[in-house]
Write a protein that holds these residues in place. Structure first.
Motif, PDB file in Angstrom:
ATOM      1  N   ASP A   1      -2.018   0.962  13.639  1.00 39.54           N
ATOM      2  CA  ASP A   1      -2.577   1.000  14.989  1.00 39.54           C
ATOM      3  C   ASP A   1      -2.591  -0.388  15.629  1.00 39.54           C
ATOM      4  O   ASP A   1      -2.316  -0.535  16.817  1.00 39.54           O
ATOM      5  N   LYS A   2      -2.906  -1.428  14.843  1.00 38.11           N
ATOM      6  CA  LYS A   2      -2.902  -2.800  15.367  1.00 38.11           C
ATOM      7  C   LYS A   2      -1.509  -3.221  15.811  1.00 38.11           C
ATOM      8  O   LYS A   2      -1.363  -3.944  16.785  1.00 38.11           O
TER       9      LYS A   2
ATOM     10  N   LEU B   1       0.819  -1.209   0.000  1.00 36.04           N
ATOM     11  CA  LEU B   1       0.000   0.000   0.000  1.00 36.04           C
ATOM     12  C   LEU B   1       0.856   1.263   0.000  1.00 36.04           C
ATOM     13  O   LEU B   1       0.525   2.245  -0.661  1.00 36.04           O
ATOM     14  N   LYS B   2       1.977   1.240   0.702  1.00 38.02           N
ATOM     15  CA  LYS B   2       2.859   2.407   0.699  1.00 38.02           C
ATOM     16  C   LYS B   2       3.581   2.558  -0.641  1.00 38.02           C
ATOM     17  O   LYS B   2       3.848   3.677  -1.067  1.00 38.02           O
TER      18      LYS B   2
ATOM     19  N   GLU C   1      -5.955   4.047   2.388  1.00 35.98           N
ATOM     20  CA  GLU C   1      -5.369   4.917   3.420  1.00 35.98           C
ATOM     21  C   GLU C   1      -5.825   4.465   4.803  1.00 35.98           C
ATOM     22  O   GLU C   1      -5.031   4.406   5.739  1.00 35.98           O
ATOM     23  N   ASN C   2      -7.117   4.165   4.915  1.00 40.53           N
ATOM     24  CA  ASN C   2      -7.644   3.709   6.202  1.00 40.53           C
ATOM     25  C   ASN C   2      -7.040   2.370   6.613  1.00 40.53           C
ATOM     26  O   ASN C   2      -6.784   2.138   7.795  1.00 40.53           O
TER      27      ASN C   2
ATOM     28  N   ILE D   1      -3.853   4.900  -4.708  1.00 42.51           N
ATOM     29  CA  ILE D   1      -4.455   4.415  -3.470  1.00 42.51           C
ATOM     30  C   ILE D   1      -5.796   5.108  -3.258  1.00 42.51           C
ATOM     31  O   ILE D   1      -5.976   6.266  -3.621  1.00 42.51           O
ATOM     32  N   THR D   2      -6.742   4.391  -2.686  1.00 42.19           N
ATOM     33  CA  THR D   2      -8.055   4.957  -2.377  1.00 42.19           C
ATOM     34  C   THR D   2      -8.110   5.345  -0.902  1.00 42.19           C
ATOM     35  O   THR D   2      -7.184   5.062  -0.136  1.00 42.19           O
ATOM     36  N   SER D   3      -9.199   5.986  -0.522  1.00 46.70           N
ATOM     37  CA  SER D   3      -9.357   6.338   0.893  1.00 46.70           C
ATOM     38  C   SER D   3      -9.466   5.083   1.755  1.00 46.70           C
ATOM     39  O   SER D   3      -9.006   5.061   2.899  1.00 46.70           O
ATOM     40  N   GLN D   4     -10.047   4.032   1.205  1.00 49.83           N
ATOM     41  CA  GLN D   4     -10.104   2.756   1.921  1.00 49.83           C
ATOM     42  C   GLN D   4      -8.700   2.206   2.154  1.00 49.83           C
ATOM     43  O   GLN D   4      -8.395   1.685   3.223  1.00 49.83           O
TER      44      GLN D   4
END
Length: 104
Positions: free
Chosen positions: A67-68, A10-11, A59-60, A54-57
């Protein structure tokens, strides 16, 4: 797919990054392509004009994975080098490195 691999992918998509981290982990170009297309199918990325964004999904998903894993501070931005990590060994295990691996 491992969360570490997913966040690297994703990055790479987000920053139009280099594929070398995945190549160093032993992935081939065809496997990387499959991983990228898998992210497109999941909705984490879109393909437009022969480019992947990348989409906002997506990014989330990056934020959720970070966070996990409990990353804080600079560790949110810098990925650990997965290729150099070794399995945990027992506390009583005596490790003797190969003479070729020593740098002095």
């Amino acid at each position: 797919m491992n969360n570490d691999i997913q966040i690297i992918i994703l990055k790479i998509i987000k920053f139009n990054g280099d594929l070398n981290p995945l190549l160093e982990l032993g992935y081939s170009y065809t496997q990387i392509l499959e991983l990228l297309l898998n992210e497109v199918e999941k909705g984490n990325a879109i393909e437009k004009d022969d480019k992947i964004f990348i989409t906002s999904q997506g990014e989330n998903n990056i934020k959720e994975i970070i966070d996990k894993q409990g990353r804080k501070g600079i560790n949110k931005w810098i990925e650990p080098e997965i290729a150099s990590q070794i399995d945990k060994i027992d506390i009583d295990f005596v490790y003797l490195p190969s003479q070729r691996e020593l740098f002095f």
